[in-house]
Design a protein around this motif. Structure first.
Motif, PDB file in Angstrom:
ATOM      1  N   SER A  44       0.840  -1.196   0.000  1.00  0.00           N
ATOM      2  CA  SER A  44       0.000   0.000   0.000  1.00  0.00           C
ATOM      3  C   SER A  44       0.870   1.240   0.000  1.00  0.00           C
ATOM      4  N   ALA A  45       0.239   2.368  -0.267  1.00  0.00           N
ATOM      5  CA  ALA A  45       0.900   3.668  -0.207  1.00  0.00           C
ATOM      6  C   ALA A  45      -0.153   4.700   0.155  1.00  0.00           C
ATOM      7  N   CYS A  46       0.212   5.615   1.027  1.00  0.00           N
ATOM      8  CA  CYS A  46      -0.701   6.704   1.391  1.00  0.00           C
ATOM      9  C   CYS A  46      -0.102   7.988   0.837  1.00  0.00           C
ATOM     10  N   VAL A  47      -0.530   8.372  -0.341  1.00  0.00           N
ATOM     11  CA  VAL A  47       0.076   9.482  -1.081  1.00  0.00           C
ATOM     12  C   VAL A  47      -0.300  10.805  -0.426  1.00  0.00           C
ATOM     13  N   GLY A  48       0.705  11.474   0.134  1.00  0.00           N
ATOM     14  CA  GLY A  48       0.485  12.762   0.766  1.00  0.00           C
ATOM     15  C   GLY A  48      -0.456  12.724   1.948  1.00  0.00           C
TER      16      GLY A  48
END
Length: 210
Positions: A44-48
């Motif tokens: 996963s990635a939590c962009v900004g």
């Protein structure tokens, strides 16, 4: 599903929105009829801290497993005076989210699908990745597909790139001024070829000895 808000004390000890959502979408359930349903976030990635993208493996009893994309809009304010520190709204790719900044490493984990909304969302994500991967060089002449209007009244589509380190600004190809273009890497443009004049080198004539 609508927005869900919570105090940070209700995040089960997870310090960040990413960590909380990773755990939230990793679970296993067993029903009265003996069937099971499980989901596990692979990456996963939590962009900004604004949008969380996750690749999740889905396992249903009696079916082959598959991997889908999950998207969560995120509102993270650990200093919120009302205690609404984390808010999120979750979607699946089959809902065709407007947000399409999913990292390539997550897209690569997804299994093939026939869902039209999911396919369209994946296409938009990959199109965005291609736009952002373009090389931007100092002095490059670019022509935007759609002209931009700036606060000083200037309207233009042709600019010369001024690049200093990671900083980008743009001066009109004809005229004066220097402008910032928000989200430039996501815009459609073409590179205008520039005629380069090379210095002429004259070779001295050879002298034949007498």
């Amino acid at each position: 599903m609508g927005w869900l808000y919570m105090h940070r004390l209700h995040m089960d000890g997870h310090p960040t929105p990413k960590a909380y959502l990773d755990a939230q979408f990793t679970y296993s359930r067993k029903y009265e009829d003996g069937s099971t349903y499980a989901m596990r976030v692979l990456d996963s990635a939590c962009v900004g801290n604004r949008v969380w993208y996750g690749a999740a493996r889905v396992e249903r009893s009696g079916q082959d497993s598959y991997v889908i994309a999950l998207v969560c809009l995120v509102r993270w304010n650990p200093r919120d005076k009302e205690g609404l520190h984390l808010g999120y709204k979750d979607m699946e790719e089959s809902m065709g989210p407007c947000e399409a900044e999913c990292p390539e490493r997550i897209l690569r984990l997804l299994t093939p699908t026939t869902n039209e909304h999911a396919l369209e969302w994946r296409r938009r994500c990959r199109d965005r990745l291609r736009l952002r991967s373009r090389s931007i060089e100092d002095g490059m002449h670019i022509r935007l597909t759609e002209p931009l209007t700036f606060t000083d009244g200037h309207v233009g589509s042709d600019f010369i790139v001024v690049k200093k380190g990671a900083s980008l600004s743009f001066r009109p190809a004809s005229g004066l001024g220097r402008y910032r273009i928000r989200n430039f890497r996501d815009l459609a443009y073409e590179v205008v070829p520039q005629l380069k004049v090379h210095r002429t080198v004259f070779v001295a004539p050879s002298v034949t000895p007498a």
